[in-house]
Design a protein around this motif. Sequence first.
Motif, PDB file in Angstrom:
ATOM      1  N   PHE A   1       0.877  -1.323   0.183  1.00 19.59           N
ATOM      2  CA  PHE A   1       0.033  -0.135  -0.023  1.00 19.59           C
ATOM      3  C   PHE A   1       0.810   1.121   0.082  1.00 19.59           C
ATOM      4  N   CYS A   2       2.146   1.175   0.891  1.00 19.99           N
ATOM      5  CA  CYS A   2       2.626   2.349   0.817  1.00 19.99           C
ATOM      6  C   CYS A   2       3.689   2.780  -0.347  1.00 19.99           C
ATOM      7  N   CYS A   3       3.610   1.919  -1.271  1.00 18.80           N
ATOM      8  CA  CYS A   3       4.302   2.090  -2.679  1.00 18.80           C
ATOM      9  C   CYS A   3       3.761   2.822  -3.628  1.00 18.80           C
ATOM     10  N   ALA A   4       2.425   3.020  -3.484  1.00 15.08           N
ATOM     11  CA  ALA A   4       1.382   3.590  -4.596  1.00 15.08           C
ATOM     12  C   ALA A   4       0.736   4.676  -3.928  1.00 15.08           C
ATOM     13  N   PHE A   5       0.347   5.727  -4.871  1.00 13.62           N
ATOM     14  CA  PHE A   5      -0.438   6.784  -4.190  1.00 13.62           C
ATOM     15  C   PHE A   5      -1.554   7.126  -4.872  1.00 13.62           C
ATOM     16  N   LYS A   6      -2.492   7.593  -4.132  1.00 13.12           N
ATOM     17  CA  LYS A   6      -3.956   8.284  -4.667  1.00 13.12           C
ATOM     18  C   LYS A   6      -3.556   9.693  -5.012  1.00 13.12           C
TER      19      LYS A   6
ATOM     20  N   VAL B   1       4.503  11.128  -1.023  1.00 19.86           N
ATOM     21  CA  VAL B   1       5.689  10.477  -1.926  1.00 19.86           C
ATOM     22  C   VAL B   1       7.069  10.588  -1.146  1.00 19.86           C
ATOM     23  N   PRO B   2       7.957   9.679  -1.130  1.00 19.85           N
ATOM     24  CA  PRO B   2       9.138   9.808  -0.476  1.00 19.85           C
ATOM     25  C   PRO B   2       9.954  10.766  -1.009  1.00 19.85           C
ATOM     26  N   VAL B   3      10.822  11.522   0.045  1.00 21.16           N
ATOM     27  CA  VAL B   3      11.829  12.405  -0.421  1.00 21.16           C
ATOM     28  C   VAL B   3      13.182  11.754  -0.046  1.00 21.16           C
TER      29      VAL B   3
ATOM     30  N   THR C   1      12.108  14.344  -5.253  1.00 21.51           N
ATOM     31  CA  THR C   1      11.152  13.507  -5.126  1.00 21.51           C
ATOM     32  C   THR C   1      10.634  13.417  -6.655  1.00 21.51           C
ATOM     33  N   TYR C   2       9.385  12.668  -6.720  1.00 23.70           N
ATOM     34  CA  TYR C   2       9.130  12.408  -8.100  1.00 23.70           C
ATOM     35  C   TYR C   2       7.399  12.793  -8.367  1.00 23.70           C
ATOM     36  N   ASP C   3       7.263  13.104  -9.559  1.00 21.54           N
ATOM     37  CA  ASP C   3       5.854  13.711  -9.981  1.00 21.54           C
ATOM     38  C   ASP C   3       5.271  12.367 -10.280  1.00 21.54           C
TER      39      ASP C   3
ATOM     40  N   PRO D   1       1.887   3.843  -8.910  1.00 22.71           N
ATOM     41  CA  PRO D   1       2.915   3.148  -8.053  1.00 22.71           C
ATOM     42  C   PRO D   1       4.079   4.104  -8.017  1.00 22.71           C
ATOM     43  N   CYS D   2       4.976   3.966  -7.116  1.00 25.15           N
ATOM     44  CA  CYS D   2       6.205   4.588  -7.166  1.00 25.15           C
ATOM     45  C   CYS D   2       7.257   4.104  -8.240  1.00 25.15           C
ATOM     46  N   PRO D   3       7.989   4.870  -9.070  1.00 26.42           N
ATOM     47  CA  PRO D   3       8.789   4.211 -10.082  1.00 26.42           C
ATOM     48  C   PRO D   3       9.642   3.287  -9.716  1.00 26.42           C
ATOM     49  N   TYR D   4      10.047   3.343  -8.508  1.00 30.07           N
ATOM     50  CA  TYR D   4      11.188   2.123  -7.959  1.00 30.07           C
ATOM     51  C   TYR D   4      10.491   1.003  -7.506  1.00 30.07           C
ATOM     52  N   LEU D   5       9.157   0.765  -7.639  1.00 31.15           N
ATOM     53  CA  LEU D   5       8.323  -0.266  -7.183  1.00 31.15           C
ATOM     54  C   LEU D   5       8.670  -1.736  -8.257  1.00 31.15           C
ATOM     55  N   GLY D   6       9.168  -2.701  -8.010  1.00 32.25           N
ATOM     56  CA  GLY D   6       9.392  -3.825  -8.943  1.00 32.25           C
ATOM     57  C   GLY D   6       8.490  -4.943  -8.646  1.00 32.25           C
TER      58      GLY D   6
ATOM     59  N   GLY E   1       8.660  -6.139  -5.047  1.00 36.45           N
ATOM     60  CA  GLY E   1       8.727  -4.886  -4.012  1.00 36.45           C
ATOM     61  C   GLY E   1       9.864  -3.812  -4.721  1.00 36.45           C
ATOM     62  N   CYS E   2      10.398  -3.165  -3.567  1.00 36.10           N
ATOM     63  CA  CYS E   2      11.321  -1.986  -3.753  1.00 36.10           C
ATOM     64  C   CYS E   2      12.424  -2.546  -4.442  1.00 36.10           C
ATOM     65  N   ILE E   3      12.843  -1.880  -5.461  1.00 34.16           N
ATOM     66  CA  ILE E   3      14.384  -2.346  -6.219  1.00 34.16           C
ATOM     67  C   ILE E   3      15.443  -1.517  -5.472  1.00 34.16           C
ATOM     68  N   LEU E   4      15.043  -0.603  -4.569  1.00 38.41           N
ATOM     69  CA  LEU E   4      16.121   0.204  -4.250  1.00 38.41           C
ATOM     70  C   LEU E   4      17.190  -0.667  -3.010  1.00 38.41           C
ATOM     71  N   SER E   5      18.435  -0.129  -3.157  1.00 39.14           N
ATOM     72  CA  SER E   5      19.246  -0.805  -1.886  1.00 39.14           C
ATOM     73  C   SER E   5      19.204   0.134  -0.616  1.00 39.14           C
TER      74      SER E   5
ATOM     75  N   LYS F   1      17.635   3.923  -0.918  1.00 41.44           N
ATOM     76  CA  LYS F   1      15.846   3.973  -0.231  1.00 41.44           C
ATOM     77  C   LYS F   1      16.030   5.294   0.549  1.00 41.44           C
ATOM     78  N   PRO F   2      14.938   6.104   0.435  1.00 41.46           N
ATOM     79  CA  PRO F   2      14.693   7.168   1.324  1.00 41.46           C
ATOM     80  C   PRO F   2      14.206   6.872   2.631  1.00 41.46           C
ATOM     81  N   TRP F   3      14.594   7.460   3.585  1.00 49.52           N
ATOM     82  CA  TRP F   3      14.277   7.480   5.057  1.00 49.52           C
ATOM     83  C   TRP F   3      12.783   7.218   5.261  1.00 49.52           C
ATOM     84  N   ASP F   4      12.126   8.128   4.443  1.00 53.13           N
ATOM     85  CA  ASP F   4      10.413   8.115   4.654  1.00 53.13           C
ATOM     86  C   ASP F   4      10.086   6.611   4.611  1.00 53.13           C
ATOM     87  N   CYS F   5      10.903   5.780   3.531  1.00 51.05           N
ATOM     88  CA  CYS F   5      10.432   4.411   3.390  1.00 51.05           C
ATOM     89  C   CYS F   5      10.976   3.390   4.408  1.00 51.05           C
ATOM     90  N   LYS F   6      12.038   4.027   4.910  1.00 48.85           N
ATOM     91  CA  LYS F   6      12.622   2.876   6.093  1.00 48.85           C
ATOM     92  C   LYS F   6      12.014   3.080   7.159  1.00 48.85           C
TER      93      LYS F   6
END
Length: 164
Positions: free
Chosen positions: A16-21, A28-30, A62-64, A79-84, A87-91, A95-100
């Motif tokens: 849920f937290c990797c896609a945004f209405k 969206v993460p910073v 951030t991303y638009d 979805p977040c552009p880094y959602l594979g 799951g998340c494809i970032l190391s 990965k943003p702190w917001d997501c961690k």
Amino acid sequence: MLSGILKKEDCASCRFCCAFKRTSLWEVPVFTKENIESIKQNPDLDSSVLNVTESDGYIKATYDLSSNYKTDNPLEEAPCPYLGKNGCILSDSEKPWDCKIWPLRVMNKDNEKVIALTPTCPSINKLDINDVKTYVDGIRDDLLEYALEHPFLVKEYRADFPIV
Ligand code: SF4
Ligand code: SF4
């Protein structure tokens, strides 16, 4: 997601937290300067989706997603552009702190920083709030210190976010 208290299995079936209405675009993460540099060094990642800005001496990105919606349905999620697929494809360094720290948020409330829970995470809501508070107490100082060093990551407080 906060791996110290949430189970990977729960998140794998949620995401849920990797896609945004449209109404959640403020969430969206910073990305910090360090995240941006790591992403740019990774040839497998598209850094062009990041809108990098500088303000008050801080570089952030951030991303638009606003043009990624395909319908007028307010419930549609982009979805977040880094959602594979898995799951998340970032190391860790990318990965943003917001997501961690999700579903925790460090927020400004009446000129003070508070730690709050994002009320929409289905897994955190199943936990005993006292267990969550005990867990947060163990990382509270680290969270507040990081927020002090990165003030652009601190969101404004929202009334429906329980403070822990
Ligand atoms: S909303 Fe909560 S349960 Fe769902 S993926 Fe995010 S952290 Fe995991
Ligand atoms: S960066 Fe990763 S964890 Fe964060 S929203 Fe995007 S896919 Fe999810």
